[in-house]
Design a protein around this motif. Structure first.
Motif, mmCIF file in Angstrom:
data_model
loop_
_atom_site.group_PDB
_atom_site.id
_atom_site.type_symbol
_atom_site.label_atom_id
_atom_site.label_comp_id
_atom_site.label_asym_id
_atom_site.label_seq_id
_atom_site.Cartn_x
_atom_site.Cartn_y
_atom_site.Cartn_z
ATOM 1 N N LEU A 1 22.329 9.409 106.549
ATOM 2 C CA LEU A 1 22.490 9.844 105.343
ATOM 3 C C LEU A 1 23.497 8.802 104.731
ATOM 4 O O LEU A 1 24.386 8.505 105.568
ATOM 5 C CB LEU A 1 22.932 11.043 104.747
ATOM 6 C CG LEU A 1 21.899 12.460 105.177
ATOM 7 C CD1 LEU A 1 22.388 13.577 104.420
ATOM 8 C CD2 LEU A 1 20.452 11.979 104.661
ATOM 9 N N ALA A 2 23.188 8.238 103.445
ATOM 10 C CA ALA A 2 24.461 7.563 102.925
ATOM 11 C C ALA A 2 25.452 8.231 102.467
ATOM 12 O O ALA A 2 25.669 9.648 102.561
ATOM 13 C CB ALA A 2 23.900 6.980 101.460
ATOM 14 N N SER B 1 13.793 10.914 99.523
ATOM 15 C CA SER B 1 14.675 10.587 100.270
ATOM 16 C C SER B 1 15.184 11.195 101.665
ATOM 17 O O SER B 1 14.966 12.444 101.642
ATOM 18 C CB SER B 1 15.926 9.769 99.714
ATOM 19 O OG SER B 1 16.451 11.006 99.205
ATOM 20 N N GLY B 2 15.674 10.643 102.488
ATOM 21 C CA GLY B 2 16.243 11.448 103.861
ATOM 22 C C GLY B 2 17.076 12.410 103.336
ATOM 23 O O GLY B 2 17.102 13.513 103.862
ATOM 24 N N VAL C 1 6.887 16.978 93.442
ATOM 25 C CA VAL C 1 6.636 15.744 94.232
ATOM 26 C C VAL C 1 6.574 16.173 95.585
ATOM 27 O O VAL C 1 7.229 16.919 96.082
ATOM 28 C CB VAL C 1 8.074 14.763 94.069
ATOM 29 C CG1 VAL C 1 7.887 13.719 95.068
ATOM 30 C CG2 VAL C 1 8.298 14.491 92.417
ATOM 31 N N ALA C 2 5.492 15.399 96.282
ATOM 32 C CA ALA C 2 5.270 15.828 97.790
ATOM 33 C C ALA C 2 6.581 15.371 98.368
ATOM 34 O O ALA C 2 7.342 14.582 98.293
ATOM 35 C CB ALA C 2 4.274 14.610 98.295
ATOM 36 N N GLN D 1 16.826 16.708 103.915
ATOM 37 C CA GLN D 1 17.671 17.616 104.178
ATOM 38 C C GLN D 1 18.111 18.557 103.519
ATOM 39 O O GLN D 1 18.030 19.761 103.812
ATOM 40 C CB GLN D 1 18.790 16.694 104.375
ATOM 41 C CG GLN D 1 20.008 17.488 105.188
ATOM 42 C CD GLN D 1 19.609 17.983 106.722
ATOM 43 O OE1 GLN D 1 19.321 17.297 107.455
ATOM 44 N NE2 GLN D 1 19.428 19.354 106.952
ATOM 45 N N MET D 2 18.310 18.443 102.004
ATOM 46 C CA MET D 2 18.387 19.279 101.118
ATOM 47 C C MET D 2 17.327 20.450 100.901
ATOM 48 O O MET D 2 17.490 21.652 101.017
ATOM 49 C CB MET D 2 18.774 18.795 99.678
ATOM 50 C CG MET D 2 20.083 18.052 99.569
ATOM 51 S SD MET D 2 21.688 18.924 99.875
ATOM 52 C CE MET D 2 22.704 17.793 99.501
ATOM 53 N N LEU D 3 16.172 20.001 100.866
ATOM 54 C CA LEU D 3 15.181 20.828 101.000
ATOM 55 C C LEU D 3 14.918 21.815 102.355
ATOM 56 O O LEU D 3 14.671 22.992 102.237
ATOM 57 C CB LEU D 3 13.761 19.807 100.932
ATOM 58 C CG LEU D 3 12.080 20.822 100.914
ATOM 59 C CD1 LEU D 3 12.201 21.629 99.709
ATOM 60 C CD2 LEU D 3 11.078 19.584 100.781
#
Length: 230
Positions: free
Chosen positions: A161-162, A132-133, A126-127, A137-139
């Protein structure tokens, strides 16, 4: 604990503006140290100065090697990684392509990243701009880990972030600590910082105004009121 990162008398400048005024700090392997303070206190500037992104003077020793004066890519090759607040993923590239950009000569297999963060593995094609935000962040964090750093500096990873993603980021930082990495964390959420940190530093006006354990900061309402609370 022997310090992995030793910073002494660090001054930094944006043009003619003098933003850091003699910062001293240490981070050991397998330790999370949080850098706390209000906006404008100098926390993000500290990370940028350590990464060679600001004009600075003073000593920045990493595993006994002086880094101050080196270029950013040279600092990264010594094993110091930086995850910026703005995440800075490449939006048109896939998750997998973003991760491969973080590889260096001494590299981590991409399969290790899928194991660390299975939610990214499910979206590897996936691009990055469609994530999600929290996923971005994890990426960004995983991309920094692809260079096999020994210490990672993370700037405001939970911003926007949630709550469930905030807890996920915290768990992953604790996992990195358990694997022996040093973590220097800039964090606005005091609760999370106190929960996961071994030591905390409070900044004000470009200087360290408090250094101690989370319990010592909890027991010091004067410092919290003067330098942290709105």
């Amino acid at each position: 604990m022997t310090a992995l990162l030793e910073v002494r008398g660090l001054h930094a400048f944006y043009g003619q503006s003098h933003v850091l005024h003699g910062v001293d700090l240490d981070v050991g392997a397998g330790e999370i140290v949080s850098l706390l303070g209000r906006n404008g206190a100098g926390r993000s500037s500290t990370l940028k100065a350590l990464m060679g992104m600001l004009r600075s003077r003073g000593s920045v020793r990493f595993s006994g090697v002086e880094l101050n004066g080196l270029k950013t890519f040279q600092i990264a090759r010594h094993g110091l990684a930086y995850v910026p607040e703005e995440r800075a993923v490449f939006p048109t590239l896939t998750v997998q392509q973003n991760l491969l950009l973080g590889q260096q000569r001494e590299r981590v297999a991409i399969e290790e990243m899928w194991q660390l963060m299975p939610q990214l593995a499910a979206r590897k094609h996936v691009a990055a701009g469609l994530l999600s935000g929290g996923e971005q962040q994890m990426l960004s964090l995983c991309r920094s880990l692809m260079g096999k750093p020994r210490l990672i500096m993370v700037d405001e990873p939970t911003e926007g972030l949630a709550p469930h993603m905030v807890q996920s980021v915290a768990r992953h930082l604790q996992l990195l600590r358990a694997q022996g990495l040093g973590v220097l964390l800039v964090e606005q959420k005091l609760g999370i910082a106190l929960e996961i940190s071994d030591r905390v530093l409070v900044m004000g006006h470009g200087q360290i105004v408090f250094a101690g354990t989370p319990d010592e900061l909890r027991a010091n309402p004067e410092i919290r009121q003067k330098w942290l609370e709105v």
